[in-house]
Design a protein around this motif. Sequence first.
Motif, PDB file in Angstrom:
ATOM      1  N   GLY A  99       0.774  -1.243   0.000  1.00 46.04           N
ATOM      2  CA  GLY A  99       0.000   0.000   0.000  1.00 46.04           C
ATOM      3  C   GLY A  99       0.798   1.282   0.000  1.00 46.04           C
ATOM      4  O   GLY A  99       0.226   2.365  -0.048  1.00 46.04           O
ATOM      5  N   ALA A 100       2.124   1.188   0.045  1.00 47.67           N
ATOM      6  CA  ALA A 100       2.937   2.401   0.185  1.00 47.67           C
ATOM      7  C   ALA A 100       3.036   3.204  -1.104  1.00 47.67           C
ATOM      8  O   ALA A 100       3.080   4.438  -1.071  1.00 47.67           O
ATOM      9  CB  ALA A 100       4.331   2.037   0.681  1.00 47.67           C
ATOM     10  N   LEU A 101       3.082   2.517  -2.245  1.00 45.38           N
ATOM     11  CA  LEU A 101       3.374   3.182  -3.520  1.00 45.38           C
ATOM     12  C   LEU A 101       2.659   2.514  -4.685  1.00 45.38           C
ATOM     13  O   LEU A 101       2.704   1.283  -4.828  1.00 45.38           O
ATOM     14  CB  LEU A 101       4.873   3.101  -3.827  1.00 45.38           C
ATOM     15  N   TYR A 102       2.016   3.328  -5.495  1.00 46.61           N
ATOM     16  CA  TYR A 102       1.538   2.889  -6.803  1.00 46.61           C
ATOM     17  C   TYR A 102       1.954   3.959  -7.799  1.00 46.61           C
ATOM     18  O   TYR A 102       1.780   5.156  -7.551  1.00 46.61           O
ATOM     19  CB  TYR A 102       0.012   2.749  -6.834  1.00 46.61           C
ATOM     20  N   VAL A 103       2.508   3.539  -8.909  1.00 48.24           N
ATOM     21  CA  VAL A 103       2.868   4.462  -9.984  1.00 48.24           C
ATOM     22  C   VAL A 103       2.195   3.953 -11.255  1.00 48.24           C
ATOM     23  O   VAL A 103       2.338   2.776 -11.605  1.00 48.24           O
ATOM     24  CB  VAL A 103       4.399   4.527 -10.198  1.00 48.24           C
ATOM     25  N   PHE A 104       1.459   4.817 -11.940  1.00 49.84           N
ATOM     26  CA  PHE A 104       0.743   4.379 -13.133  1.00 49.84           C
ATOM     27  C   PHE A 104       0.585   5.551 -14.097  1.00 49.84           C
ATOM     28  O   PHE A 104       0.737   6.723 -13.718  1.00 49.84           O
ATOM     29  CB  PHE A 104      -0.622   3.788 -12.771  1.00 49.84           C
ATOM     30  N   GLY A 105       0.283   5.224 -15.309  1.00 53.11           N
ATOM     31  CA  GLY A 105       0.164   6.234 -16.339  1.00 53.11           C
ATOM     32  C   GLY A 105      -1.191   6.905 -16.360  1.00 53.11           C
ATOM     33  O   GLY A 105      -2.138   6.471 -15.696  1.00 53.11           O
ATOM     34  N   ARG A 106      -1.282   7.961 -17.140  1.00 54.01           N
ATOM     35  CA  ARG A 106      -2.519   8.724 -17.240  1.00 54.01           C
ATOM     36  C   ARG A 106      -3.693   7.842 -17.689  1.00 54.01           C
ATOM     37  O   ARG A 106      -4.798   7.939 -17.144  1.00 54.01           O
ATOM     38  CB  ARG A 106      -2.325   9.874 -18.232  1.00 54.01           C
ATOM     39  N   ALA A 107      -3.449   6.990 -18.669  1.00 55.98           N
ATOM     40  CA  ALA A 107      -4.527   6.141 -19.186  1.00 55.98           C
ATOM     41  C   ALA A 107      -5.082   5.238 -18.093  1.00 55.98           C
ATOM     42  O   ALA A 107      -6.304   5.044 -17.995  1.00 55.98           O
ATOM     43  CB  ALA A 107      -4.027   5.314 -20.365  1.00 55.98           C
ATOM     44  N   ASP A 108      -4.199   4.678 -17.243  1.00 59.80           N
ATOM     45  CA  ASP A 108      -4.665   3.842 -16.137  1.00 59.80           C
ATOM     46  C   ASP A 108      -5.507   4.646 -15.160  1.00 59.80           C
ATOM     47  O   ASP A 108      -6.504   4.157 -14.627  1.00 59.80           O
ATOM     48  CB  ASP A 108      -3.477   3.217 -15.407  1.00 59.80           C
ATOM     49  N   ALA A 109      -5.097   5.886 -14.899  1.00 58.16           N
ATOM     50  CA  ALA A 109      -5.857   6.741 -13.989  1.00 58.16           C
ATOM     51  C   ALA A 109      -7.245   7.019 -14.557  1.00 58.16           C
ATOM     52  O   ALA A 109      -8.265   6.898 -13.860  1.00 58.16           O
ATOM     53  CB  ALA A 109      -5.112   8.048 -13.746  1.00 58.16           C
ATOM     54  N   VAL A 110      -7.301   7.392 -15.817  1.00 54.82           N
ATOM     55  CA  VAL A 110      -8.578   7.735 -16.455  1.00 54.82           C
ATOM     56  C   VAL A 110      -9.490   6.515 -16.552  1.00 54.82           C
ATOM     57  O   VAL A 110     -10.705   6.611 -16.342  1.00 54.82           O
ATOM     58  CB  VAL A 110      -8.325   8.336 -17.852  1.00 54.82           C
ATOM     59  N   ASN A 111      -8.903   5.344 -16.841  1.00 53.09           N
ATOM     60  CA  ASN A 111      -9.692   4.126 -17.018  1.00 53.09           C
ATOM     61  C   ASN A 111      -9.996   3.406 -15.712  1.00 53.09           C
ATOM     62  O   ASN A 111     -10.746   2.429 -15.694  1.00 53.09           O
ATOM     63  CB  ASN A 111      -8.955   3.158 -17.953  1.00 53.09           C
ATOM     64  N   GLY A 112      -9.397   3.860 -14.615  1.00 53.49           N
ATOM     65  CA  GLY A 112      -9.626   3.211 -13.324  1.00 53.49           C
ATOM     66  C   GLY A 112      -8.955   1.868 -13.191  1.00 53.49           C
ATOM     67  O   GLY A 112      -9.410   1.001 -12.441  1.00 53.49           O
ATOM     68  N   THR A 113      -7.834   1.683 -13.905  1.00 55.50           N
ATOM     69  CA  THR A 113      -7.124   0.394 -13.880  1.00 55.50           C
ATOM     70  C   THR A 113      -5.791   0.542 -13.150  1.00 55.50           C
ATOM     71  O   THR A 113      -4.725   0.289 -13.711  1.00 55.50           O
ATOM     72  CB  THR A 113      -6.894  -0.130 -15.313  1.00 55.50           C
ATOM     73  N   ILE A 114      -5.866   0.976 -11.902  1.00 57.87           N
ATOM     74  CA  ILE A 114      -4.660   1.193 -11.105  1.00 57.87           C
ATOM     75  C   ILE A 114      -3.990  -0.133 -10.759  1.00 57.87           C
ATOM     76  O   ILE A 114      -2.771  -0.274 -10.824  1.00 57.87           O
ATOM     77  CB  ILE A 114      -5.010   1.969  -9.829  1.00 57.87           C
ATOM     78  N   ILE A 115      -4.801  -1.102 -10.358  1.00 55.45           N
ATOM     79  CA  ILE A 115      -4.284  -2.427  -9.992  1.00 55.45           C
ATOM     80  C   ILE A 115      -4.657  -3.405 -11.091  1.00 55.45           C
ATOM     81  O   ILE A 115      -5.824  -3.540 -11.449  1.00 55.45           O
ATOM     82  CB  ILE A 115      -4.853  -2.890  -8.639  1.00 55.45           C
ATOM     83  N   LYS A 116      -3.654  -4.078 -11.629  1.00 55.81           N
ATOM     84  CA  LYS A 116      -3.876  -5.022 -12.713  1.00 55.81           C
ATOM     85  C   LYS A 116      -2.929  -6.193 -12.561  1.00 55.81           C
ATOM     86  O   LYS A 116      -2.066  -6.200 -11.663  1.00 55.81           O
ATOM     87  CB  LYS A 116      -3.669  -4.319 -14.056  1.00 55.81           C
ATOM     88  N   ASP A 117      -3.089  -7.198 -13.400  1.00 51.26           N
ATOM     89  CA  ASP A 117      -2.259  -8.396 -13.289  1.00 51.26           C
ATOM     90  C   ASP A 117      -0.796  -8.115 -13.618  1.00 51.26           C
ATOM     91  O   ASP A 117       0.104  -8.622 -12.959  1.00 51.26           O
ATOM     92  CB  ASP A 117      -2.786  -9.490 -14.221  1.00 51.26           C
ATOM     93  N   ASP A 118      -0.558  -7.322 -14.630  1.00 49.51           N
ATOM     94  CA  ASP A 118       0.808  -7.114 -15.120  1.00 49.51           C
ATOM     95  C   ASP A 118       1.380  -5.812 -14.564  1.00 49.51           C
ATOM     96  O   ASP A 118       1.298  -4.757 -15.195  1.00 49.51           O
ATOM     97  CB  ASP A 118       0.812  -7.091 -16.653  1.00 49.51           C
TER      98      ASP A 118
END
Length: 231
Positions: free
Chosen positions: A178-197
Motif C-alpha cells: 500500500g505504500a506506492l503505486y505508480v501508473f500512467g494517465r490512461a490507467d488513472a482515467v480508465n480506473g485500472t490502477i491495480i492489474k495483473d501485469d
Amino acid sequence: MTEVLALIPARAGSKGVPGKNLRKVAGLSLIEYAIKAAQAAENLTTIAVTSDDAVALAEATRHGILALKRSEGISEDASPVTLAVQQALEQAEQITGKHYDIVVLLQPTAPLRTGADIEAALALYEKHGKAVCSVSRCDDNHPARMYRIEDDQSLSPLLPDIAVLRRQDLPPVYLRNGALYVFGRADAVNGTIIKDDMTAYVMPNSTAINIDNELDLLVLEAFMARNTWTF
C-alpha cells in the motif's frame, strides 16, 4: 518534460481507527508522513491531497501543496480509490493547467516510504513502461500457512501442496503493502490502477506497516521510537 502528479488520498470517516489519516505518531500525522516523503522526492511536478475532510485539506495547504476537495458521492466506505484519483487528476489539471503523464499514489495508511522509494519506483516505471506496485515479502504470514474453515470446523489448507514445507523451503510470495503505486494517465482515467501485469518495487518487511487498527499504530510508534527516520 514528463509531468508527474503525486496524490495522497485521505478520506474521512475511518471506522477501525477514527480520524486515522490525521492521527499523529512521533509528532507527525499519517498525512504528513506521505507529504514529507513526496516533498523529499525529485521529479514530482505537483503534490496534492484529495479529501472530503476539511482538516486534512487544511494540512495540505499548511504544507504548501494542492488541497483537492473530494465529492461526497465518492467518499463513502465502499467508494473505490480509483474514483478519487480520476476526480483529483481532473481537478489538478484544471488548477495547474498541466497535463499529467504519470500519477504516484501515496496512501497515508502505509507511512514508511521515503523520497528515495518514490524516485526508485518512478525509475522502474520509466524503465519498464508499465504500472509499478510496492510489495513486501511474506514470511511467517505465507499463504502456505493459511486455511479455510469448513462447515464442520475442519481446517482446509489454502495451498495443500506446500502446507507442510518448512518456512525456508517455501517459494517466495509478495504482498501489496500500500505504500506506492505508480501508473500512467490512461490507467488513472480508465480506473485500472491495480492489474495483473505490474512491476514490483520490493520494500523491506520492516517498513511494511499498514495502519488498519489501533495495534498497528502502536507498532508504528514502537518502530519510530527505535529508529531514526529520514524522508
